[in-house]
Scaffold this motif. Structure first.
Motif, PDB file in Angstrom:
ATOM      1  N   SER A  62      -3.804   6.757  -0.142  1.00 40.37           N
ATOM      2  CA  SER A  62      -2.245   7.479   0.465  1.00 40.37           C
ATOM      3  C   SER A  62      -2.376   9.010   0.132  1.00 40.37           C
ATOM      4  CB  SER A  62      -0.819   6.674  -0.134  1.00 40.37           C
ATOM      5  OG  SER A  62       0.186   6.987   0.726  1.00 40.37           O
ATOM      6  N   MET A  63      -2.343   9.371  -0.360  1.00 37.32           N
ATOM      7  CA  MET A  63      -1.996  11.347  -0.649  1.00 37.32           C
ATOM      8  C   MET A  63      -3.510  11.517   0.966  1.00 37.32           C
ATOM      9  SD  MET A  63      -3.132  14.048  -4.430  1.00 37.32           S
ATOM     10  CE  MET A  63      -4.746  12.892  -4.164  1.00 37.32           C
ATOM     11  N   ALA A  64      -4.777  10.955   0.547  1.00 37.90           N
ATOM     12  CA  ALA A  64      -5.836  10.917   1.679  1.00 37.90           C
ATOM     13  C   ALA A  64      -5.245  10.809   2.759  1.00 37.90           C
ATOM     14  CB  ALA A  64      -7.065  10.537   0.574  1.00 37.90           C
ATOM     15  N   GLY A  65      -4.398  10.643   2.892  1.00 35.33           N
ATOM     16  CA  GLY A  65      -4.031   9.352   4.740  1.00 35.33           C
ATOM     17  C   GLY A  65      -5.391   8.297   4.777  1.00 35.33           C
ATOM     18  N   LEU A  66      -5.312   7.968   4.077  1.00 32.82           N
ATOM     19  CA  LEU A  66      -6.222   6.458   5.089  1.00 32.82           C
ATOM     20  C   LEU A  66      -5.101   5.679   5.183  1.00 32.82           C
ATOM     21  CD1 LEU A  66      -8.832   6.730   2.321  1.00 32.82           C
ATOM     22  CD2 LEU A  66      -9.038   8.568   4.473  1.00 32.82           C
ATOM     23  N   PRO A  67      -6.090   5.225   6.316  1.00 32.59           N
ATOM     24  CA  PRO A  67      -4.724   3.436   6.985  1.00 32.59           C
ATOM     25  C   PRO A  67      -5.630   2.687   5.623  1.00 32.59           C
ATOM     26  CG  PRO A  67      -7.129   3.324   7.589  1.00 32.59           C
ATOM     27  CD  PRO A  67      -6.438   5.043   6.759  1.00 32.59           C
ATOM     28  N   PRO A  68      -4.578   1.648   5.386  1.00 31.55           N
ATOM     29  CA  PRO A  68      -2.850   1.112   5.779  1.00 31.55           C
ATOM     30  C   PRO A  68      -2.005   1.347   4.587  1.00 31.55           C
ATOM     31  CG  PRO A  68      -4.235  -0.585   4.754  1.00 31.55           C
ATOM     32  CD  PRO A  68      -5.283  -0.437   3.896  1.00 31.55           C
ATOM     33  N   MET A  69      -1.954   3.600   4.007  1.00 30.56           N
ATOM     34  CA  MET A  69      -1.046   3.812   3.465  1.00 30.56           C
ATOM     35  C   MET A  69      -0.444   4.280   3.835  1.00 30.56           C
ATOM     36  SD  MET A  69      -2.979   2.433   0.914  1.00 30.56           S
ATOM     37  CE  MET A  69      -2.164   2.729  -0.477  1.00 30.56           C
ATOM     38  N   MET A  70       1.231   4.390   3.592  1.00 31.32           N
ATOM     39  CA  MET A  70       2.337   5.273   3.814  1.00 31.32           C
ATOM     40  C   MET A  70       1.355   6.650   4.345  1.00 31.32           C
ATOM     41  SD  MET A  70       5.532   5.320   4.536  1.00 31.32           S
ATOM     42  CE  MET A  70       6.943   6.290   4.712  1.00 31.32           C
ATOM     43  N   GLY A  71       0.815   7.208   3.568  1.00 34.33           N
ATOM     44  CA  GLY A  71       0.215   8.343   3.526  1.00 34.33           C
ATOM     45  C   GLY A  71      -0.367   8.514   4.984  1.00 34.33           C
ATOM     46  N   PHE A  72      -1.030   7.494   5.831  1.00 38.65           N
ATOM     47  CA  PHE A  72      -1.669   7.320   6.427  1.00 38.65           C
ATOM     48  C   PHE A  72      -0.419   7.516   7.955  1.00 38.65           C
ATOM     49  CE2 PHE A  72      -2.624   4.553  10.481  1.00 38.65           C
ATOM     50  CZ  PHE A  72      -4.011   5.795  10.911  1.00 38.65           C
ATOM     51  N   VAL A  73       0.562   6.851   7.370  1.00 41.29           N
ATOM     52  CA  VAL A  73       1.579   6.535   8.569  1.00 41.29           C
ATOM     53  C   VAL A  73       2.617   8.097   8.760  1.00 41.29           C
ATOM     54  CG1 VAL A  73       3.976   5.593   9.719  1.00 41.29           C
ATOM     55  CG2 VAL A  73       2.210   4.119   7.918  1.00 41.29           C
ATOM     56  N   GLY A  74       2.448   8.316   7.786  1.00 36.63           N
ATOM     57  CA  GLY A  74       3.208  10.410   8.473  1.00 36.63           C
ATOM     58  C   GLY A  74       2.029  10.945   8.702  1.00 36.63           C
ATOM     59  N   LYS A  75       0.702  10.988   8.021  1.00 32.38           N
ATOM     60  CA  LYS A  75      -0.040  11.695   8.764  1.00 32.38           C
ATOM     61  C   LYS A  75       0.000  11.755  10.437  1.00 32.38           C
ATOM     62  CE  LYS A  75      -2.137  13.767   6.015  1.00 32.38           C
ATOM     63  NZ  LYS A  75      -3.615  13.477   5.321  1.00 32.38           N
ATOM     64  N   GLU A  76      -0.514  10.855  10.231  1.00 28.18           N
ATOM     65  CA  GLU A  76      -0.610   9.942  11.915  1.00 28.18           C
ATOM     66  C   GLU A  76       0.724  10.938  12.664  1.00 28.18           C
ATOM     67  OE1 GLU A  76      -2.225   7.137  14.076  1.00 28.18           O
ATOM     68  OE2 GLU A  76      -3.545   8.767  12.750  1.00 28.18           O
ATOM     69  N   ALA A  77       2.435  10.858  11.902  1.00 27.04           N
ATOM     70  CA  ALA A  77       2.941  11.489  12.163  1.00 27.04           C
ATOM     71  C   ALA A  77       3.372  13.005  12.928  1.00 27.04           C
ATOM     72  CB  ALA A  77       4.593  10.904  12.035  1.00 27.04           C
ATOM     73  N   VAL A  78       2.855  13.262  12.010  1.00 33.29           N
ATOM     74  CA  VAL A  78       2.578  14.872  11.843  1.00 33.29           C
ATOM     75  C   VAL A  78       1.767  15.042  12.838  1.00 33.29           C
ATOM     76  CG1 VAL A  78       1.826  17.165  10.269  1.00 33.29           C
ATOM     77  CG2 VAL A  78       2.923  15.593   9.208  1.00 33.29           C
ATOM     78  N   TYR A  79       0.692  14.794  13.446  1.00 31.61           N
ATOM     79  CA  TYR A  79      -0.116  15.393  13.578  1.00 31.61           C
ATOM     80  C   TYR A  79      -0.041  15.088  15.782  1.00 31.61           C
ATOM     81  CZ  TYR A  79      -3.993  15.650  11.044  1.00 31.61           C
ATOM     82  OH  TYR A  79      -5.697  15.107   9.552  1.00 31.61           O
ATOM     83  N   GLU A  80       0.968  13.575  15.358  1.00 32.22           N
ATOM     84  CA  GLU A  80       1.686  13.908  16.864  1.00 32.22           C
ATOM     85  C   GLU A  80       2.683  14.713  17.011  1.00 32.22           C
ATOM     86  OE1 GLU A  80       1.537  11.710  19.019  1.00 32.22           O
ATOM     87  OE2 GLU A  80      -0.239   9.382  18.597  1.00 32.22           O
TER      88      GLU A  80
END
Length: 960
Positions: free
Chosen positions: A374-392
């Motif tokens: 999740s800290m690295a932003g890997l799917p399917p973790m909450m960190g990935f959801v947040g990282k995708e939203a940041v990039y968008e």
């Protein structure tokens, strides 16, 4: 909301006792207040989702507009959930982390519980001054928690470092909040954001407030304190530095962003420092060999990331920021708790020594993998959801600078993937050249809780869309973008996904090439560390303080007093500059006043020129008696009586001290020194005179005392205005004064009775005295004026003893008369206490310590405490019967033969003052008199012909 904070206060007070009786299991009970914080958020969740902002307000200090004002909106509700749930998990984790013999565990539990309450108050506060109060509470409690292991120098240094940095930021923040409140005309946080002030003053204030947030959230260049704070126990790191304290800065930026994010100074500060912090923290994390330090620098990096997101001030970035805030709180708490379990089970956190651990702790491996993913932003973790939203959010941001910010965020995210992999490699991978570490099985709770946090990081990802309505309450405070983003685990193919894949690929490459990365980092020049600048500043301050203290404070009383007079005169001169002297100054009303003043002037000059201590004291006392005569000539007998008594007591105190000093002053100042002293005295006296004249003539309003004559009779029930003012009109002032008297008496006794044995000896002597008085028989009856001294010692005068026996009772009766008559005639508790104290002085002079104990066989502390209890108790009784604090009532009681007795209840307050003054006098006589007389090793120099030729002990000096 206030009951929740009250529960935290109660839990804090009870925490040491809970831990003492239940041991570490008591942490389960102490976790309940944090759960109550989360429950409060859940209770208000429906209202907040409907757009309401429930709140409460309690007036606290109405005179300055300070109130206890709490308000819950979407942002504060989310923070309550984070603070409450993570706090409950951490407190429960403590039950398995600490050993039963952990030193000061009860105190630690109280501090951690109090911190949870302070964070709850901080995120709920809707008053900027109240917010600052909770802000500083978190700073102080963080200092206490980081420095829990007081025997460790690293812990002490880390705690001090965190305190200095965050306190400096807090003071800056206070200045900014005050300016913003003045500019907006309100201290309400919601009112301030509804109509934010503009102008240069507001921009400067915002910079000051941001400085507080920057130091709290450990942004560059103040990032060094957070890794240093890893000297704290791991639960402290998990809560304060992953989920709570450092989030306070992020919360403040998020809270103020809707009102000030469009300011250029805000945007520049937030984006530049946040982006730099993300890169610096990630880069430094790759160099660490301690698991906690990897997470610490990772936290620094993530905090910079969060500040950029919540501080950008856009609709989409706000949504992404809140999603990342939740993800970070969960995965970072899980990782820190996992490190605590590893450390507890193996005794080390060094990645170079950890090997062969994974098969022994498979559940913890799963937990750390989930949290690190999740800290690295890997799917399917909450960190990935947040990282995708940041990039968008930044891909669709209309401003040109968003591209540069996006590049920084992508590079920082690459570093995040790399240090996440480094953490997992260091904790769980087998090192071929390293033997497996020693291992003992940890407590089950220390494994279960990290597993739950890891599962939460996994479970929150598919639920992100359901959480978006809660985040929307804060996101909608910003202008809606043309293409608003949404939280989801899968957005389909697009630029954001491609950037995520690029991030993961480059991060994996860095992790794979960790040896080459380490070599590259070692070869690169190391820029000056921020902590080195901190140490340089602290050394400079220490050195500067030593130099200034050594120059100004040399242990010389004349120098210290001279500095005080110089500063006072300078301040007075600045205040008087440009102020004309008042006209029509009346020098005197009758010739007697001028004659008395002339006597005072002559005595003052003679005191300055005196070479003998006792002569100087007597001459100074003459000036005091002159002041009493001035009061009397102006028709103020109460003041004159009090001045005479106080001056007499001062002489007694001086004489008691002078018995143990040489007869002459030890120094002979040069002509130049005498000239400087005369000049300072003249300047200070002139300044006092001019200030008194100018201040009196500058009055524009009617004096408050004009209504005192009427108030004395109607409000206080007495005709003596001075005494009524002391015990009724200004009773609070008198309460403060007698409290100071008690503190002074305690200080005197503590300086003289440095050893407990002296106090115990004094108590035994008093007990013998009381026993002898109580054991009187018909054959040997007790006496009204008992004594234990036979006066066969040639140090005491038989004539003085006889005179004392004649006047002592009269003086004591007179003191009682002054006490009860003071409400309508000159007197009162203070003057009466001084009279009684002087009676005790006479007893002491007549027969020494034995005679004093026979006169009043009580410890001074008993009288002081009883007196303060009576005075304070009178105020409490006034409240209990429905009146104001220290309010008095008047009663006219008919008594046969005597007529009506006029009773005012404030006499009980005056009796307390009376006992406090007597206690002070008794303390002075016992300490400066009896205690010093009984010091057989004390030698006093005596002088003859201007030189020291010998010494006497205190008994011989008293005889001389």
């Amino acid at each position: 909301m206030l009951p929740v904070l009250a529960v935290h206060v109660i839990a804090t007070v009870l925490a040491p006792g809970v831990i003492r009786h239940l041991g570490r299991r008591g942490f389960w009970l102490l976790a309940l207040p944090s759960l109550l914080t989360a429950g409060l958020a859940v209770r208000h969740l429906p209202a907040v989702l409907d757009g309401a902002t429930p709140g409460v307000r309690y007036d606290w200090v109405p005179s300055i507009g300070l109130s206890l004002e709490f308000r819950m909106d979407a942002l504060s509700l989310l923070m309550c959930l984070v603070v409450g749930l993570v706090g409950a998990v951490v407190l429960a984790y403590c039950s398995g982390y600490f050993d039963d013999d952990e030193p000061d565990l009860g105190r630690f539990a109280a501090h951690l519980t109090a911190f949870a309450g302070a964070m709850t108050g901080l995120v709920l506060s809707d008053d900027i001054l109240l917010l600052y109060l909770f802000w500083e509470l978190t700073t102080i409690l963080s200092y206490l928690l980081v420095g829990h292991n007081a025997e460790s120098e690293d812990s002490r240094n880390a705690a001090t470092q965190a305190l200095v940095v965050t306190t400096a930021g807090g003071l800056s923040m206070l200045g900014g909040l005050v300016v913003l409140g003045q500019a907006a005309g309100t201290t309400s946080l919601s009112g301030l954001l509804a109509d934010p002030p503009t102008g240069m003053a507001a921009q400067v204030a915002i910079v000051l407030v941001l400085f507080g947030a920057i130091t709290k959230s450990a942004l560059v260049p103040f990032h060094f304190w957070l890794p240093g704070a890893m000297a704290a126990p791991t639960p402290v790191s998990a809560y304060l530095h992953a989920a709570a304290m450092v989030k306070a800065g992020v919360y403040l930026v998020a809270r103020l962003a809707p009102g000030f994010a469009q300011l250029e100074v805000w945007r520049t500060t937030v984006l530049v420092l946040g982006g730099a912090t993300m890169l610096v923290g990630g880069y430094r994390a790759l160099r660490q060999v301690d698991l906690k330090l990897i997470l610490a620098y990772g936290t620094v990096s993530q905090l910079g990331f969060l500040v950029v997101l919540v501080g950008t001030g856009s609709h989409d970035a706000a949504l992404a920021g809140l999603a990342m805030l939740v993800a970070h709180a969960v995965f970072k708490a899980g990782l820190f708790l996992s490190v605590g379990t590893i450390d507890h089970a193996t005794g080390t956190r060094d990645v170079r020594r950890l090997s062969g651990l994974a098969p022994r702790m498979p559940w913890l491996v799963a937990a750390t993998v989930l949290c690190a993913a999740s800290m690295a932003g890997l799917p399917p973790m909450m960190g990935f959801v947040g990282k995708e939203a940041v990039y968008e959010a930044f891909l669709h941001h209309p401003d040109g600078w968003a591209v540069l910010v996006l590049v920084v965020l992508v590079v920082g995210s690459v570093l995040t993937v790399a240090y996440s992999a480094r953490f997992l490699w260091g904790a769980w991978f087998d090192k071929p050249d390293v033997e497996p570490v020693s291992f003992h099985r940890p407590e089950p709770i220390t494994v279960v809780l990290p597993v739950l946090l890891g599962l939460a990081s996994l479970a929150l990802a598919p639920l992100a869309g359901r959480m978006e309505p809660l985040f929307a309450g804060y996101r909608d405070l910003f202008e809606v973008s043309e293409h608003p983003i949404h939280l989801a685990l899968w957005h389909g193919l697009g630029p954001a996904l491609y950037l995520s894949l690029l991030t993961m690929g480059l991060g994996a490459l860095l992790a794979w090439q960790r040896r080459n990365v380490a070599f590259f980092q070692g070869a690169m020049p190391h820029p000056p560390a921020a902590v080195s600048a901190y140490r340089l500043v602290m050394r400079g301050l220490d050195r500067g303080s030593i130099e200034v203290t050594g120059f100004l404070q040399r242990g010389s009383l004349p120098l210290s007093l001279g500095l005080v007079l110089v500063v006072f005169t300078g301040v007075a001169a600045v205040g008087l500059a440009g102020t004309g002297l008042p006209r029509g100054v009346l020098v005197w009303q009758e010739p007697a006043q001028g004659a008395v003043a002339l006597v005072g002037i002559v005595a003052a000059i003679a005191a300055v020129r005196s070479r003998r201590r006792l002569r100087a004291v007597v001459l100074v006392s003459v000036t005091g008696y002159v002041a009493a005569l001035v009061f009397l000539l102006h028709g103020a007998p109460d003041l004159a009586l009090t001045q005479v008594l106080a001056e007499t007591v001062s002489i007694v105190v001086f004489v008691l001290v002078l018995r143990h000093l040489s007869g002459r002053f030890n120094e002979t100042p040069s002509r130049a020194e005498r000239g400087i002293r005369v000049l300072l005295g003249v300047l200070a006296g002139t300044a006092v005179t001019l200030v008194a004249l100018v201040a009196g003539a500058a009055r524009t309003a009617d004096p408050a005392a004009e209504n005192w004559p009427l108030g004395a009779t109607t409000f206080g029930g007495g005709s003596n205005i001075v005494n009524v003012a002391l015990v009724d009109i200004r009773a609070w002032d008198t309460m403060g004064e007698i409290s100071v008297v008690l503190v002074a008496a305690t200080g005197i006794a503590s300086l003289v009775f440095r050893k407990n044995q002296r106090v115990e000896d004094n108590r035994k002597r008093l007990a013998r005295t009381r026993a002898r008085r109580a054991g009187a028989t018909p054959a040997e009856p007790g006496r009204w004026l008992p004594t234990l001294h036979a006066f066969d010692d040639d140090r005491y005068s038989l004539m003085l003893a006889v005179v004392t026996r004649i006047i002592f009772h009269t003086v004591m009766v007179w003191s009682v008369f002054l006490l009860f008559a003071g409400h309508n005639a000159p007197g009162g508790g203070f003057a009466a206490g001084l009279v009684a104290g002087l009676a005790l002085v006479v007893r002491y002079l007549a027969g020494g310590a034995d005679e004093l104990r026979a006169a009043l066989p009580f410890m001074p502390g008993a009288l002081l405490g009883t007196g303060l209890f009576l005075s304070a108790g009178f105020g409490l009784v006034s409240m209990l019967v429905g009146g104001d604090v220290l309010q008095s009532w008047t009663f006219d009681i008919p008594v046969p033969l005597l007529g009506h007795i006029h009773l005012v209840t404030s006499v009980f307050f005056d009796i307390g003052v009376y006992l406090v003054v007597i206690g002070l006098m008794l303390d002075i006589l016992r300490s400066l008199g009896d205690a010093l007389d009984r010091d057989p090793g004390r030698r006093v120099p005596f002088m003859r012909g201007g030189g020291t030729v010998g010494s006497l002990d205190s008994q011989e000096w008293s005889h001389r």
